[in-house]
Design a protein around this motif. Structure first.
Motif, PDB file in Angstrom:
ATOM      1  N   GLY A 236     -24.142  -2.179 -12.530  1.00  0.00           N
ATOM      2  CA  GLY A 236     -23.133  -3.198 -13.158  1.00  0.00           C
ATOM      3  C   GLY A 236     -22.412  -2.603 -14.284  1.00  0.00           C
ATOM      4  N   TYR A 237     -22.709  -1.263 -14.646  1.00  0.00           N
ATOM      5  CA  TYR A 237     -21.880  -0.604 -15.589  1.00  0.00           C
ATOM      6  C   TYR A 237     -20.819   0.260 -14.895  1.00  0.00           C
ATOM      7  N   ARG A 238     -21.353   0.573 -13.418  1.00  0.00           N
ATOM      8  CA  ARG A 238     -20.654   1.613 -12.490  1.00  0.00           C
ATOM      9  C   ARG A 238     -19.560   0.594 -12.105  1.00  0.00           C
ATOM     10  N   ASP A 239     -19.947  -0.659 -11.623  1.00  0.00           N
ATOM     11  CA  ASP A 239     -18.750  -1.645 -11.342  1.00  0.00           C
ATOM     12  C   ASP A 239     -17.669  -2.087 -12.312  1.00  0.00           C
ATOM     13  N   LEU A 240     -17.972  -2.122 -13.743  1.00  0.00           N
ATOM     14  CA  LEU A 240     -17.312  -2.327 -14.551  1.00  0.00           C
ATOM     15  C   LEU A 240     -16.157  -1.078 -14.741  1.00  0.00           C
ATOM     16  N   TRP A 241     -16.731   0.171 -14.729  1.00  0.00           N
ATOM     17  CA  TRP A 241     -16.010   1.241 -14.756  1.00  0.00           C
ATOM     18  C   TRP A 241     -15.023   1.530 -13.374  1.00  0.00           C
ATOM     19  N   GLN A 242     -15.404   1.066 -12.430  1.00  0.00           N
ATOM     20  CA  GLN A 242     -14.755   1.358 -11.153  1.00  0.00           C
ATOM     21  C   GLN A 242     -13.704   0.219 -11.043  1.00  0.00           C
ATOM     22  N   ARG A 243     -13.569  -0.713 -11.561  1.00  0.00           N
ATOM     23  CA  ARG A 243     -12.585  -1.701 -11.850  1.00  0.00           C
ATOM     24  C   ARG A 243     -11.425  -1.158 -12.903  1.00  0.00           C
ATOM     25  N   ARG A 244     -11.929  -0.490 -13.963  1.00  0.00           N
ATOM     26  CA  ARG A 244     -11.242  -0.002 -14.944  1.00  0.00           C
ATOM     27  C   ARG A 244     -10.441   1.271 -14.455  1.00  0.00           C
ATOM     28  N   LEU A 245     -11.030   1.842 -13.573  1.00  0.00           N
ATOM     29  CA  LEU A 245     -10.289   2.987 -13.036  1.00  0.00           C
ATOM     30  C   LEU A 245      -9.435   2.650 -11.853  1.00  0.00           C
ATOM     31  N   THR A 246      -9.654   1.601 -11.271  1.00  0.00           N
ATOM     32  CA  THR A 246      -8.577   0.951 -10.249  1.00  0.00           C
ATOM     33  C   THR A 246      -7.596   0.510 -10.711  1.00  0.00           C
ATOM     34  N   ASP A 247      -7.729  -0.214 -12.068  1.00  0.00           N
ATOM     35  CA  ASP A 247      -6.416  -0.747 -12.771  1.00  0.00           C
ATOM     36  C   ASP A 247      -5.713   0.425 -13.403  1.00  0.00           C
ATOM     37  N   LEU A 248      -6.491   1.341 -13.816  1.00  0.00           N
ATOM     38  CA  LEU A 248      -5.565   2.581 -14.437  1.00  0.00           C
ATOM     39  C   LEU A 248      -4.736   3.329 -13.376  1.00  0.00           C
ATOM     40  N   HIS A 249      -5.661   3.502 -12.178  1.00  0.00           N
ATOM     41  CA  HIS A 249      -4.814   4.184 -11.023  1.00  0.00           C
ATOM     42  C   HIS A 249      -3.600   3.304 -10.500  1.00  0.00           C
ATOM     43  N   SER A 250      -3.761   1.862 -10.387  1.00  0.00           N
ATOM     44  CA  SER A 250      -2.506   1.095 -10.154  1.00  0.00           C
ATOM     45  C   SER A 250      -1.378   1.198 -11.174  1.00  0.00           C
ATOM     46  N   GLU A 251      -2.003   1.240 -12.488  1.00  0.00           N
ATOM     47  CA  GLU A 251      -0.754   1.433 -13.638  1.00  0.00           C
ATOM     48  C   GLU A 251      -0.051   2.705 -13.473  1.00  0.00           C
ATOM     49  N   VAL A 252      -0.818   3.768 -13.212  1.00  0.00           N
ATOM     50  CA  VAL A 252      -0.380   5.155 -12.960  1.00  0.00           C
ATOM     51  C   VAL A 252       0.718   5.269 -11.624  1.00  0.00           C
ATOM     52  N   GLU A 253       0.326   4.659 -10.650  1.00  0.00           N
ATOM     53  CA  GLU A 253       1.204   4.399  -9.397  1.00  0.00           C
ATOM     54  C   GLU A 253       2.541   3.715  -9.931  1.00  0.00           C
ATOM     55  N   ARG A 254       2.302   2.420 -10.743  1.00  0.00           N
ATOM     56  CA  ARG A 254       3.427   1.810 -10.829  1.00  0.00           C
ATOM     57  C   ARG A 254       4.410   2.542 -11.827  1.00  0.00           C
ATOM     58  N   GLY A 255       3.874   3.555 -12.723  1.00  0.00           N
ATOM     59  CA  GLY A 255       4.826   4.228 -13.550  1.00  0.00           C
ATOM     60  C   GLY A 255       5.389   5.395 -12.739  1.00  0.00           C
ATOM     61  N   LYS A 256       4.899   5.580 -11.952  1.00  0.00           N
ATOM     62  CA  LYS A 256       5.266   6.806 -10.736  1.00  0.00           C
ATOM     63  C   LYS A 256       6.616   6.246 -10.115  1.00  0.00           C
ATOM     64  N   ARG A 257       6.425   4.978  -9.684  1.00  0.00           N
ATOM     65  CA  ARG A 257       7.422   4.227  -8.921  1.00  0.00           C
ATOM     66  C   ARG A 257       8.597   3.856  -9.628  1.00  0.00           C
ATOM     67  N   GLU A 258       8.327   3.603 -10.883  1.00  0.00           N
ATOM     68  CA  GLU A 258       9.504   3.259 -11.551  1.00  0.00           C
ATOM     69  C   GLU A 258      10.441   4.315 -11.935  1.00  0.00           C
TER      70      GLU A 258
END
Length: 108
Positions: free
Chosen positions: A81-103
């Motif tokens: 359950g905690y792994r799933d929580l962190w995986q979602r957060r890491l996925t969100d972080l990855h998306s935000e980093v990619e968005r910043g790169k594109r910008e």
């Protein structure tokens, strides 16, 4: 599960479990891995036995210890359950980093 977590909290016991993951071992084989006296090794093995992480079999004058993975599976399920929580957060972080790169690329 508390006993398993307590057992895993010690580096020496984790070292012994890592060795037992490779296969059964005697007390002397496990003692060779640690810079402590044999009575200390025996105390660590007792903690691992009481937590259900190892089982012991008597062979002539030797005791052979084996890893019991079931308590680790239970812990892994609980941590899931905690792994799933962190995986979602890491996925969100990855998306935000990619968005910043594109910008940054669009501005350049």
């Amino acid at each position: 599960m508390d006993a398993v977590l307590q057992a895993l909290s010690n580096h020496g016991r984790r070292t012994m479990l890592a060795e037992l993951k490779r296969g059964p071992a005697t007390v002397n084989q496990l003692a060779a891995l640690l810079p402590i006296a044999r009575p200390g090794v025996s105390r660590h093995l007792r903690v691992l036995r009481e937590a259900g992480l190892v089982e012991v079999r008597q062979h002539a004058q030797f005791r052979e210890y084996r890893l019991r993975p079931e308590p680790l599976r239970e812990l892994d399920t609980w941590l899931g359950g905690y792994r799933d929580l962190w995986q979602r957060r890491l996925t969100d972080l990855h998306s935000e980093v990619e968005r910043g790169k594109r910008e940054r690329e669009e501005r350049a």
